[in-house]
Design a protein around this motif. Structure first.
Motif, short mmCIF file in Angstrom:
data_model
loop_
_atom_site.label_atom_id
_atom_site.label_comp_id
_atom_site.label_asym_id
_atom_site.label_seq_id
_atom_site.Cartn_x
_atom_site.Cartn_y
_atom_site.Cartn_z
N ILE A 21 0.83 -1.21 0.00
CA ILE A 21 0.00 0.00 0.00
C ILE A 21 0.87 1.26 0.00
O ILE A 21 0.62 2.19 -0.77
CB ILE A 21 -0.98 -0.01 1.19
CG1 ILE A 21 -2.04 -1.10 0.97
CG2 ILE A 21 -1.64 1.35 1.37
CD1 ILE A 21 -2.96 -1.32 2.14
N VAL A 22 1.89 1.29 0.84
CA VAL A 22 2.78 2.46 0.88
C VAL A 22 3.47 2.65 -0.46
O VAL A 22 3.56 3.78 -0.98
CB VAL A 22 3.81 2.31 2.03
CG1 VAL A 22 4.93 3.33 1.91
CG2 VAL A 22 3.13 2.43 3.37
N THR A 23 3.93 1.57 -1.05
CA THR A 23 4.59 1.67 -2.36
C THR A 23 3.62 2.17 -3.42
O THR A 23 3.97 3.05 -4.23
CB THR A 23 5.16 0.29 -2.77
OG1 THR A 23 6.06 -0.16 -1.76
CG2 THR A 23 5.89 0.39 -4.09
N ALA A 24 2.42 1.65 -3.43
CA ALA A 24 1.43 2.08 -4.42
C ALA A 24 1.07 3.55 -4.25
O ALA A 24 0.94 4.28 -5.24
CB ALA A 24 0.18 1.20 -4.33
N VAL A 27 4.00 5.65 -5.51
CA VAL A 27 4.03 5.66 -6.97
C VAL A 27 2.92 6.54 -7.52
O VAL A 27 3.12 7.31 -8.47
CB VAL A 27 3.95 4.23 -7.53
CG1 VAL A 27 3.74 4.22 -9.03
CG2 VAL A 27 5.20 3.45 -7.18
N TYR A 28 1.75 6.48 -6.93
CA TYR A 28 0.62 7.31 -7.38
C TYR A 28 0.91 8.80 -7.19
O TYR A 28 0.62 9.61 -8.05
CB TYR A 28 -0.65 6.92 -6.64
CG TYR A 28 -1.84 7.76 -7.03
CD1 TYR A 28 -2.39 7.67 -8.30
CD2 TYR A 28 -2.39 8.66 -6.14
CE1 TYR A 28 -3.48 8.45 -8.67
CE2 TYR A 28 -3.48 9.44 -6.50
CZ TYR A 28 -4.02 9.33 -7.76
OH TYR A 28 -5.08 10.10 -8.13
N THR A 29 1.51 9.16 -6.06
CA THR A 29 1.81 10.57 -5.81
C THR A 29 2.91 11.09 -6.73
O THR A 29 3.02 12.29 -6.94
CB THR A 29 2.24 10.81 -4.34
OG1 THR A 29 3.36 10.00 -4.03
CG2 THR A 29 1.09 10.53 -3.40
N ARG A 30 3.68 10.22 -7.29
CA ARG A 30 4.71 10.63 -8.26
C ARG A 30 4.15 10.77 -9.67
O ARG A 30 4.89 11.05 -10.60
CB ARG A 30 5.87 9.64 -8.26
CG ARG A 30 6.68 9.72 -7.00
CD ARG A 30 7.91 8.87 -7.07
NE ARG A 30 8.64 8.98 -5.83
CZ ARG A 30 9.59 8.16 -5.48
NH1 ARG A 30 9.94 7.18 -6.28
NH2 ARG A 30 10.23 8.32 -4.35
N SER A 34 -1.63 4.72 -13.50
CA SER A 34 -2.16 3.36 -13.34
C SER A 34 -2.14 2.90 -11.88
O SER A 34 -2.80 1.92 -11.53
CB SER A 34 -1.37 2.38 -14.20
OG SER A 34 -1.56 2.68 -15.57
N ALA A 35 -1.39 3.60 -11.04
CA ALA A 35 -1.32 3.21 -9.63
C ALA A 35 -2.68 3.38 -8.94
O ALA A 35 -2.99 2.66 -8.00
CB ALA A 35 -0.25 4.03 -8.91
N ARG A 36 -3.51 4.30 -9.41
CA ARG A 36 -4.83 4.49 -8.80
C ARG A 36 -5.69 3.24 -9.00
O ARG A 36 -6.42 2.83 -8.11
CB ARG A 36 -5.52 5.72 -9.34
CG ARG A 36 -5.89 5.62 -10.78
CD ARG A 36 -6.48 6.87 -11.33
NE ARG A 36 -6.54 6.68 -12.78
CZ ARG A 36 -7.17 7.45 -13.58
NH1 ARG A 36 -7.80 8.49 -13.11
NH2 ARG A 36 -7.18 7.21 -14.86
#
Length: 170
Positions: A21-24, A27-30, A34-36
């Motif tokens: 979850i933290v990794t996803a 990645v989404y905040t960057r 597709s991470a969403r």
């Protein structure tokens, strides 16, 4: 020992889920779109798994819906991940089209620049040809003037020679 292993396995699973979850989220905040889909899919799967575990623990009653929570969560996860893949394909297609348009625009600009350079080269060649013609004409005029001057010098020499001869011989 079984209970201890069960606690260790559960702690490992929870740590793994937290890490995913933290990794996803990172990645989404960057900006990876597709991470969403992954976050939503993983959340749905975790919701289904949690509901199934709560049914096994006796918190939820046992019926068709609660017995199928894990399968429903997995199915929704696969569907959402498929949507993520389709979204990624759409992004790649758009990036490819944008790159093709950019390359086409650059090719057009290069063609214009090349045409301008060719036009400039033609103009320069025409100017150079004019200058060559002018120099040839000037050279011809100078050659004629030189011939006339040499002829005048020769005639002057003959005249002086004749005058000198007439003066010496009466």
């Amino acid at each position: 020992p079984y209970r201890m292993m069960l606690v260790i396995a559960l702690a490992s699973c929870l740590l793994g889920v937290a890490l995913v979850i933290v990794t996803a989220v990172t990645v989404y905040t960057r900006g990876y779109r597709s991470a969403r889909f992954f976050l939503l899919a993983f959340g749905v799967f975790l919701g289904g798994a949690t509901a199934y575990i709560l049914k096994v623990l006796g918190v939820f009653p046992s019926n068709f819906l609660t017995d199928s929570f894990m399968q429903i969560g997995s199915t929704l996860m696969v569907t959402l991940l498929s949507l993520a893949l389709a979204d990624r394909f759409a992004i790649l297609k758009k990036e490819k089209e944008d790159a093709e348009h950019k390359a086409l625009d650059q090719e057009k600009r290069a063609g214009k620049i090349q045409a301008e350079a060719l036009d400039h080269e033609k103009k320069s060649a025409a100017i150079l040809a004019q200058e060559v013609e002018q120099r040839k004409a000037t050279q011809s005029q100078l050659e004629v003037a030189l011939d006339q001057a040499q002829e005048a010098a020769r005639l002057k020499g003959e005249f002086l020679s004749n005058v000198s001869h007439e003066l010496r011989t009466p």
